[in-house]
Every structure is written in structure tokens, then in C-alpha cells.
Scaffold this motif. Structure first.
Motif, short mmCIF file in Angstrom:
data_model
loop_
_atom_site.label_atom_id
_atom_site.label_comp_id
_atom_site.label_asym_id
_atom_site.label_seq_id
_atom_site.Cartn_x
_atom_site.Cartn_y
_atom_site.Cartn_z
N GLY A 170 0.80 -1.30 0.10
CA GLY A 170 -0.11 -0.01 -0.01
C GLY A 170 0.74 1.22 0.13
N ILE A 171 0.21 2.29 -0.72
CA ILE A 171 0.89 3.79 -0.53
C ILE A 171 -0.17 4.54 0.18
CG2 ILE A 171 1.41 5.50 -1.97
CD1 ILE A 171 1.96 3.55 -4.38
N ILE A 172 0.43 5.32 1.18
CA ILE A 172 -0.59 6.16 1.89
C ILE A 172 -0.12 7.51 1.44
CG2 ILE A 172 -1.26 6.86 4.39
CD1 ILE A 172 -1.62 3.84 3.59
N SER A 173 -0.80 7.97 0.42
CA SER A 173 -0.71 9.61 -0.09
C SER A 173 -1.71 9.84 -0.96
CB SER A 173 0.70 9.40 -0.96
OG SER A 173 1.08 10.65 -1.47
N PRO A 174 -2.97 10.25 -0.28
CA PRO A 174 -4.21 10.60 -0.75
C PRO A 174 -3.97 11.80 -1.57
CG PRO A 174 -4.26 10.52 1.43
CD PRO A 174 -3.12 10.30 1.20
N TRP A 175 -3.40 12.65 -0.98
CA TRP A 175 -3.39 14.23 -1.16
C TRP A 175 -3.31 14.59 -2.58
CZ3 TRP A 175 0.93 12.26 1.73
CH2 TRP A 175 0.57 11.93 3.06
N PHE A 176 -3.04 14.08 -3.67
CA PHE A 176 -2.95 14.34 -5.07
C PHE A 176 -4.11 13.70 -5.74
CE2 PHE A 176 1.54 13.41 -3.71
CZ PHE A 176 1.96 14.72 -3.81
N SER A 177 -5.08 13.27 -5.19
CA SER A 177 -6.13 12.69 -5.89
C SER A 177 -7.03 13.84 -6.42
CB SER A 177 -7.03 11.75 -4.91
OG SER A 177 -8.30 11.53 -5.68
N LYS A 178 -7.64 13.74 -7.64
CA LYS A 178 -8.48 14.69 -8.05
C LYS A 178 -9.85 14.26 -8.29
CE LYS A 178 -6.70 17.75 -11.10
NZ LYS A 178 -6.10 18.34 -12.04
N ARG A 179 -10.18 13.23 -7.45
CA ARG A 179 -11.48 12.82 -7.45
C ARG A 179 -12.48 13.82 -6.77
NH1 ARG A 179 -12.40 6.56 -5.24
NH2 ARG A 179 -14.53 7.36 -5.28
N PHE A 212 6.07 -2.42 9.22
CA PHE A 212 5.19 -2.48 8.24
C PHE A 212 4.92 -1.08 7.77
CE2 PHE A 212 2.68 -2.49 12.27
CZ PHE A 212 1.91 -1.52 12.12
N TYR A 213 5.02 -0.12 8.29
CA TYR A 213 4.72 1.32 8.00
C TYR A 213 5.88 2.19 8.26
CZ TYR A 213 2.55 6.04 8.18
OH TYR A 213 1.98 7.31 7.88
N GLN A 214 6.18 2.78 6.97
CA GLN A 214 7.45 3.74 6.76
C GLN A 214 7.13 5.07 6.18
OE1 GLN A 214 10.39 3.71 8.72
NE2 GLN A 214 9.88 1.76 9.65
N GLN A 215 7.36 6.09 6.84
CA GLN A 215 7.24 7.36 5.92
C GLN A 215 8.40 7.73 5.33
OE1 GLN A 215 5.17 9.76 9.21
NE2 GLN A 215 4.28 10.77 7.46
N THR A 216 8.57 7.19 4.09
CA THR A 216 9.91 7.29 3.28
C THR A 216 9.85 8.29 2.17
OG1 THR A 216 9.14 5.46 1.93
CG2 THR A 216 10.82 4.96 3.71
N GLY A 217 8.56 8.95 2.27
CA GLY A 217 8.24 9.94 1.20
C GLY A 217 7.61 9.33 -0.10
N VAL A 218 7.22 10.03 -0.99
CA VAL A 218 6.52 9.62 -2.21
C VAL A 218 6.89 10.72 -3.47
CG1 VAL A 218 4.19 10.90 -1.83
CG2 VAL A 218 4.38 8.81 -3.32
#
Length: 365
Positions: A44-53, A85-91
Motif C-alpha cells: 500500500g501507498i499512503i498518499s491520498p493528497w494528490f487525488s483529483k476525485r 510495516f509502516y514507513q514514511q519514506t516519502g513519495v
């Protein structure tokens, strides 16, 4: 003692079991047949902020779902559980038309006030990107968000279930309505949580319900390397289905497909995996140097309007359901599960249930 059955041990079921374990008055049993679970096959990718929905309720759920992860991780860490299992490595976000990156930068900047988890936002040249992700290619500029994270679904669910102390029964079960209780796997229960994703219809159809939940097949491929410090690499999100997700110990995941016409088929499709690999190689040619690779297949659940739902099943007091999470399940699942537990225990929750109405998707015939 209130007896609760949870059907499904994916991200929703395991999170629900964990938070129910904080209430001593509840005895929890989790049932899962072990085949096709979307979470086990998910990187999984936890990065919803770029969604244009334009679906505001969906974005709010995804945003709050991302915000919820640090709390969930802190809860597990405080209990002495491993949380790698969870790491904020950036996207890194890539676009074929790189002029669109500036527009997405402005969109994400406007969302930082309500979501400071986004962290640092910046446009990076390829040379800047390769300082963080060596040998990444195929672009001139990328949009970076330092708060982006990756999560390994199988490790997360295993950690949650272990921490919950719930009994796990690995068999396929159905739901029967008794005079005073519900029966699952031959055992009586006072309340039931249906967290079985795309299989929700198979449980409720025999009880006279029409269920608007469909299966979506997802395939991905894991690549394993020697001597690569992949645990520090950011996630890479090109356009389309492809994502490149680095994990610790030299593992990089590539995927995942979104196949809406394959039903519950769990066979590997070499043509689809090859297509994903070819596209990934255009960004990361070093994939050809992997010492080995492995494949994963899972079945997501989606609704006809691609919206999730949760709440009490109509006309079944004490029976609750969550489904329709689609490919955002690892982002939204933990928060939905926590809210469902709050609703079950206290009758109230943070998320407005009217924004995710269960009676729109589950209808009694």
C-alpha cells in the motif's frame, strides 16, 4: 460477555479485532478462509493528497485515513509491537506531461492546512531524485511529498491480529440468523462484523439481500535484491496502474493491476505481469538485476460508483458491514474499522455514516 464474530481477517477485520480487544466485555472470534484476501496481496501507498476525485466524502475518508496511521502505529508500538510495516519514506509523483506537476503541487499545498502529514512538498529534478532513489530514470522532474508512506498489508494484519488476542478460525463460513443469536461456523454470536470484502454478496444473498459489491483482481510482482538499502527509498507513483514501492531488505514491489472482469479468478496472468514489468523497467532498469521475484494475487471489493460504505446491515440488528474500499483499502480500511467499532460499542463514531450509506449498497429483497 458479548460474543462477536468477525468474518474476514483483512485490513478491516484485523483492525476491528484489535480495537475491540480494548473492551474486556467483548469476546472476539475471527473467521477467514485464507484465499484471495486483498490485504495479503497488497503493497500500500499512503498518499491520498494528490487525488483529483470530485467525491468529497471519499477524499475526506482517505485524508483522515492517512492521518489515522500515526495513531495506529503509536498504539501498537506502545504495546510493544514491531511497526516496521509502516514507513514514511516519502513519495515521488511522476507525470508524462510534466507541466501537470505544478498544478498538483498547488493542489497539495492547498490541502496542507487540513493535512499537515503531507510534510515537505517540492519539485525535484531527476538528479535530485536519484540522490534518494538511485538509478531511477525516464523523467525530468518529479513532485515530492515527504509525508508519503508505504505499508506492507500482510505484516500489518498479522501484527493487528496477534495484538488483538482474538481466536482465528481458518475456514469458509456462512451467516445464519437464529432466534436470539447469529450463527457463524456453528457457533452462536451476539454481534457480527462482515469484513469479507468482495465476498459480502456470497454471505448476504442467501439471506435475501441484493449487494452492490463486485470483485476486482489485483496482481503485483515483488523483486528481491542483494546489497540495496531499499528501506530508505521513496515510493514512486507514475501515471496509470503502475506503482514502484520499495520495502526493507532489498525488496521492491511493482504493481498492481486493476482487473474488473475476472471475477474471483486467482490465477497468475503472465501477460499482465509482463506489461507491468515492462512499464516499470522504463523507470527503473535495475529490475533486471533482481536475484529473484515472486508474485501476489488478491481480490479487491468495489461498488458500482466506486464508493465505500459501512454501518449496520438493514434489518439485521447487531450485524455490521464494511466494503467497497477498492484499491484504497490500506489507506481507508483502518479508519473505517475503528469507526465501525466505535459505532458498535457506543452507537456513535467520527465519520458521518450518512456519507457512506450502507443501505445504498445492501438492499433487502
Amino acid at each position: 460477555m458479548t460474543r462477536i464474530a468477525i468474518i474476514g481477517a483483512g485490513i478491516v477485520g484485523s483492525t476491528a479485532a484489535y480495537y475491540l480487544s480494548k473492551y474486556p466485555a467483548y469476546q472476539v472470534t475471527v473467521f477467514d478462509h485464507g484465499l484471495g484476501q486483498a490485504t495479503k496481496a497488497a503493497a500500500g501507498i499512503i498518499s491520498p493528497w494528490f487525488s483529483k476525485r470530485r467525491h468529497k466524502a471519499w477524499y475526506r475518508l482517505a485524508r483522515l485515513g492517512a492521518d489515522f496511521y500515526p495513531s495506529l502505529v503509536a498504539d501498537l508500538a506502545a504495546a510493544g509491537r514491531e511497526t516496521s510495516f509502516y514507513q514514511q519514506t516519502g513519495v515521488y509523483l511522476l507525470k508524462k506531461n510534466e507541466a501537470k506537476l505544478a498544478e498538483l503541487y498547488q493542489l497539495a499545498q492547498s490541502r496542507r492546512q487540513e493535512s499537515p502529514l503531507i510534510g515537505q512538498l517540492s519539485l525535484h529534478s531527476q538528479s535530485q531524485v536519484t540522490e534518494r532513489f538511485p538509478q531511477l530514470a525516464g523523467f525530468e522532474e518529479a513532485l515530492y511529498a515527504s509525508g508519503g508512506a508505504r505499508v506492507e498489508g500482510a505484516e500489518l494484519t498479522r501484527t493487528l491480529l496477534d495484538a488483538s488476542g482474538a481466536s482465528l478460525v481458518t475456514e469458509r463460513v456462512d451467516l445464519q440468523v437464529g432466534e436470539t443469536t447469529y450463527v457463524v461456523g456453528g457457533q452462536p454470536f451476539d454481534q457480527v462484523i462482515l469484513a469479507c470484502g468482495a465476498w459480502l454478496g456470497q454471505l448476504l444473498n442467501p439471506l435475501g439481500y441484493e449487494v452492490d459489491v463486485k470483485p476486482q483482481k489485483g496482481q503485483l510482482q515483488d523483486y528481491f535484491f542483494d546489497h540495496l538499502a531499499t528501506e530508505t527509498y521513496p515510493v514512486v507513483m507514475p501515471e496509470g496502474e503502475l506503482d514502484i514501492i520499495p520495502f526493507a531488505q532489498g525488496k521492491i514491489s511493482v504493481g498492481a493491476s486493476h482487473e474488473n472482469d475476472r471475477g474471483f479468478d486467482l490465477s497468475l496472468d503472465s501477460a499482465i505481469l509482463a506489461k507491468l514489468e515492462t512499464e516499470a523497467l522504463s523507470y527503473y532498469p535495475l529490475l533486471t538485476a533482481a536475484k529473484s521475484k515472486a508474485q501476489r494475487v488478491g481480490i479487491r471489493a468495489y461498488t458500482s460508483d466506486f464508493s465505500p460504505f459501512f454501518g449496520q446491515v438493514p434489518h439485521l440488528p447487531g450485524v455490521y458491514a464494511v466494503s467497497g474500499l477498492g484499491s484504497s483499502g490500506l489507506t481507508t480500511g483502518p479508519l473505517l474499522a475503528k469507526n465501525l467499532v466505535d459505532l458498535l460499542v457506543t452507537g456513535e463514531c467520527l465519520l458521518p455514516v450518512t456519507d457512506y450509506p450502507i443501505d445504498r449498497y445492501i438492499v433487502k429483497r
